[in-house]
Structure formats: structure tokens, C-alpha cells
Motif scaffolding. Structure first.
Motif, PDB file in Angstrom:
ATOM      1  N   GLN A   1     -14.526  66.643 -41.091  1.00  0.00           N
ATOM      2  CA  GLN A   1     -15.440  65.537 -40.820  1.00  0.00           C
ATOM      3  C   GLN A   1     -15.579  65.366 -39.317  1.00  0.00           C
ATOM      4  OE1 GLN A   1     -16.986  64.258 -43.198  1.00  0.00           O
ATOM      5  NE2 GLN A   1     -17.881  62.330 -42.503  1.00  0.00           N
ATOM      6  N   VAL A   2     -16.787  65.039 -38.880  1.00  0.00           N
ATOM      7  CA  VAL A   2     -17.087  64.849 -37.463  1.00  0.00           C
ATOM      8  C   VAL A   2     -17.576  63.428 -37.239  1.00  0.00           C
ATOM      9  CG1 VAL A   2     -18.577  65.552 -35.568  1.00  0.00           C
ATOM     10  CG2 VAL A   2     -17.655  67.282 -37.114  1.00  0.00           C
ATOM     11  N   GLN A   3     -17.132  62.824 -36.158  1.00  0.00           N
ATOM     12  CA  GLN A   3     -17.598  61.488 -35.780  1.00  0.00           C
ATOM     13  C   GLN A   3     -18.091  61.492 -34.350  1.00  0.00           C
ATOM     14  OE1 GLN A   3     -14.246  58.828 -36.594  1.00  0.00           O
ATOM     15  NE2 GLN A   3     -15.360  58.031 -38.339  1.00  0.00           N
ATOM     16  N   LEU A   4     -19.161  60.731 -34.111  1.00  0.00           N
ATOM     17  CA  LEU A   4     -19.687  60.523 -32.759  1.00  0.00           C
ATOM     18  C   LEU A   4     -19.555  59.045 -32.433  1.00  0.00           C
ATOM     19  CD1 LEU A   4     -23.000  62.622 -32.791  1.00  0.00           C
ATOM     20  CD2 LEU A   4     -20.668  63.373 -32.413  1.00  0.00           C
ATOM     21  N   VAL A   5     -18.958  58.745 -31.292  1.00  0.00           N
ATOM     22  CA  VAL A   5     -18.758  57.360 -30.882  1.00  0.00           C
ATOM     23  C   VAL A   5     -19.402  57.155 -29.518  1.00  0.00           C
ATOM     24  CG1 VAL A   5     -17.092  55.556 -30.345  1.00  0.00           C
ATOM     25  CG2 VAL A   5     -16.613  57.186 -32.192  1.00  0.00           C
ATOM     26  N   GLU A   6     -20.355  56.217 -29.474  1.00  0.00           N
ATOM     27  CA  GLU A   6     -21.078  55.927 -28.244  1.00  0.00           C
ATOM     28  C   GLU A   6     -20.457  54.724 -27.539  1.00  0.00           C
ATOM     29  OE1 GLU A   6     -25.131  57.140 -30.558  1.00  0.00           O
ATOM     30  OE2 GLU A   6     -24.027  55.272 -30.773  1.00  0.00           O
ATOM     31  N   SER A   7     -20.664  54.664 -26.236  1.00  0.00           N
ATOM     32  CA  SER A   7     -20.235  53.516 -25.445  1.00  0.00           C
ATOM     33  C   SER A   7     -21.105  53.428 -24.197  1.00  0.00           C
ATOM     34  CB  SER A   7     -18.761  53.638 -25.057  1.00  0.00           C
ATOM     35  OG  SER A   7     -18.544  54.821 -24.299  1.00  0.00           O
ATOM     36  N   GLY A   8     -21.050  52.271 -23.543  1.00  0.00           N
ATOM     37  CA  GLY A   8     -21.719  52.127 -22.261  1.00  0.00           C
ATOM     38  C   GLY A   8     -22.975  51.290 -22.269  1.00  0.00           C
ATOM     39  N   LEU A  20     -24.386  55.886 -20.388  1.00  0.00           N
ATOM     40  CA  LEU A  20     -23.961  55.966 -21.777  1.00  0.00           C
ATOM     41  C   LEU A  20     -23.086  57.201 -21.980  1.00  0.00           C
ATOM     42  CD1 LEU A  20     -27.311  55.166 -23.641  1.00  0.00           C
ATOM     43  CD2 LEU A  20     -25.603  53.591 -22.719  1.00  0.00           C
ATOM     44  N   SER A  21     -22.128  57.081 -22.883  1.00  0.00           N
ATOM     45  CA  SER A  21     -21.277  58.205 -23.263  1.00  0.00           C
ATOM     46  C   SER A  21     -21.286  58.348 -24.774  1.00  0.00           C
ATOM     47  CB  SER A  21     -19.835  57.990 -22.794  1.00  0.00           C
ATOM     48  OG  SER A  21     -19.757  57.858 -21.399  1.00  0.00           O
ATOM     49  N   CYS A  22     -21.069  59.564 -25.230  1.00  0.00           N
ATOM     50  CA  CYS A  22     -20.974  59.834 -26.671  1.00  0.00           C
ATOM     51  C   CYS A  22     -19.916  60.916 -26.854  1.00  0.00           C
ATOM     52  CB  CYS A  22     -22.321  60.296 -27.214  1.00  0.00           C
ATOM     53  SG  CYS A  22     -22.284  60.793 -28.946  1.00  0.00           S
ATOM     54  N   ALA A  23     -18.814  60.550 -27.493  1.00  0.00           N
ATOM     55  CA  ALA A  23     -17.700  61.472 -27.681  1.00  0.00           C
ATOM     56  C   ALA A  23     -17.637  61.925 -29.134  1.00  0.00           C
ATOM     57  CB  ALA A  23     -16.392  60.804 -27.290  1.00  0.00           C
ATOM     58  N   ALA A  24     -17.538  63.225 -29.316  1.00  0.00           N
ATOM     59  CA  ALA A  24     -17.421  63.798 -30.652  1.00  0.00           C
ATOM     60  C   ALA A  24     -15.965  64.133 -30.954  1.00  0.00           C
ATOM     61  CB  ALA A  24     -18.271  65.060 -30.763  1.00  0.00           C
ATOM     62  N   SER A  25     -15.564  63.877 -32.191  1.00  0.00           N
ATOM     63  CA  SER A  25     -14.199  64.192 -32.603  1.00  0.00           C
ATOM     64  C   SER A  25     -14.204  64.676 -34.048  1.00  0.00           C
ATOM     65  CB  SER A  25     -13.293  62.968 -32.463  1.00  0.00           C
ATOM     66  OG  SER A  25     -13.743  61.931 -33.310  1.00  0.00           O
ATOM     67  N   GLY A  26     -13.101  65.325 -34.432  1.00  0.00           N
ATOM     68  CA  GLY A  26     -12.980  65.811 -35.795  1.00  0.00           C
ATOM     69  C   GLY A  26     -12.977  67.325 -35.834  1.00  0.00           C
ATOM     70  N   SER A  27     -13.503  67.856 -36.920  1.00  0.00           N
ATOM     71  CA  SER A  27     -13.508  69.299 -37.135  1.00  0.00           C
ATOM     72  C   SER A  27     -14.674  69.938 -36.375  1.00  0.00           C
ATOM     73  CB  SER A  27     -13.623  69.609 -38.628  1.00  0.00           C
ATOM     74  OG  SER A  27     -13.647  71.003 -38.852  1.00  0.00           O
ATOM     75  N   ILE A  28     -14.396  70.419 -35.170  1.00  0.00           N
ATOM     76  CA  ILE A  28     -15.435  70.976 -34.299  1.00  0.00           C
ATOM     77  C   ILE A  28     -15.084  72.397 -33.907  1.00  0.00           C
ATOM     78  CG2 ILE A  28     -16.628  70.766 -32.093  1.00  0.00           C
ATOM     79  CD1 ILE A  28     -16.081  67.730 -32.264  1.00  0.00           C
ATOM     80  N   PHE A  29     -15.964  73.321 -34.285  1.00  0.00           N
ATOM     81  CA  PHE A  29     -15.805  74.714 -33.872  1.00  0.00           C
ATOM     82  C   PHE A  29     -16.603  74.975 -32.608  1.00  0.00           C
ATOM     83  CE2 PHE A  29     -14.932  79.129 -34.302  1.00  0.00           C
ATOM     84  CZ  PHE A  29     -16.104  79.818 -34.060  1.00  0.00           C
ATOM     85  N   ARG A  30     -17.844  74.487 -32.614  1.00  0.00           N
ATOM     86  CA  ARG A  30     -18.720  74.655 -31.450  1.00  0.00           C
ATOM     87  C   ARG A  30     -19.828  73.616 -31.510  1.00  0.00           C
ATOM     88  NH1 ARG A  30     -20.273  79.565 -32.261  1.00  0.00           N
ATOM     89  NH2 ARG A  30     -22.325  79.114 -33.162  1.00  0.00           N
ATOM     90  N   ILE A  31     -20.194  73.065 -30.360  1.00  0.00           N
ATOM     91  CA  ILE A  31     -21.312  72.126 -30.286  1.00  0.00           C
ATOM     92  C   ILE A  31     -22.499  72.839 -29.646  1.00  0.00           C
ATOM     93  CG2 ILE A  31     -22.163  69.918 -29.432  1.00  0.00           C
ATOM     94  CD1 ILE A  31     -19.321  68.896 -29.423  1.00  0.00           C
ATOM     95  N   ASN A  32     -23.621  72.774 -30.307  1.00  0.00           N
ATOM     96  CA  ASN A  32     -24.839  73.422 -29.807  1.00  0.00           C
ATOM     97  C   ASN A  32     -25.638  72.422 -28.983  1.00  0.00           C
ATOM     98  OD1 ASN A  32     -24.169  75.894 -31.286  1.00  0.00           O
ATOM     99  ND2 ASN A  32     -24.626  74.662 -33.098  1.00  0.00           N
TER     100      ASN A  32
END
Length: 120
Positions: A1-8, A20-32
């Protein structure tokens, strides 16, 4: 599962700046591709800016020269530097990422949104 959390997000006067920031977490192999969208009340969601894995950037005409999109691939994080803000920039800003969770599985993910309000 992947989550994106924004702030700012927040309230700022016209002419001011926000990041603004957006951090991705979880099962990540590669971000396109990573992108920022925004949606004002009663309006359709519109693309603000996009950045590819290779670093190519494109912006909506309405924000060119004022906004800058960037990414930190080591931190799986997307940024949007917003300068010379105008009241018409008021909207909920959402991040979007196209993520491979495995070498064979790719999906689009969205953040929950962060409110940006620009007062005149």
C-alpha cells in the motif's frame, strides 16, 4: 500500500509565498511522474505542474514564472514552491504520483489535498 501525505498549505496575503510538500511512503519500487493539481470551489481539477523521473518540467500557463516544481527522489518527496501568489490561486492542492509498487505493478496515487487561501 502507498500513501501520499501533503503539507505546507495555509493562508497567505497576495504577493506572498508558500511551499507545499508531498511525501510518499509504503511499498515503493520506483516513482515515475509526479504532479500537482488544484481544484477551486465549483471548478474542475486542473494540472498545475508536472515533473518526470528525468527532471523535465511543465506548468500551466497561469503559474509559469511564479511556481516551481521539484522532487527529491531519495526522499520520495515532491515540492511546489509558490511565489507571487494571487487570490485566483486559492484552491485545494493535490499531489499525484505514478508509482511502481513492484517491477510489474504501477498505479496512480493521490494525496488528500491541502488548502491554499490567498487573500487580497
Amino acid at each position: 500500500q502507498v500513501q501520499l501525505v501533503e503539507s505546507g498549505g495555509g493562508l497567505v496575503q497576495a504577493g506572498g509565498s508558500l511551499r507545499l510538500s508531498c511525501a510518499a511512503s509504503g511499498s515503493i519500487f520506483r516513482i515515475n511522474t509526479m504532479a500537482w493539481y488544484r481544484q477551486a470551489p465549483g471548478e474542475r481539477r486542473e494540472l498545475v505542474g508536472v515533473i518526470t523521473s528525468g527532471g523535465s518540467r511543465n506548468y500551466a500557463d497561469s503559474v509559469k514564472g511564479r511556481f516551481a516544481i521539484s522532487r527529491d527522489s531519495a526522499k520520495n518527496t515532491l515540492y511546489l514552491q509558490m511565489n507571487s501568489l494571487k487570490p485566483e490561486d486559492t484552491a485545494v492542492y493535490h499531489c499525484n504520483m505514478n508509482i511502481h509498487s513492484t517491477a510489474w505493478t504501477r498505479n496512480d496515487y493521490w494525496g488528500q489535498g491541502t488548502q491554499v487561501t490567498v487573500s487580497s
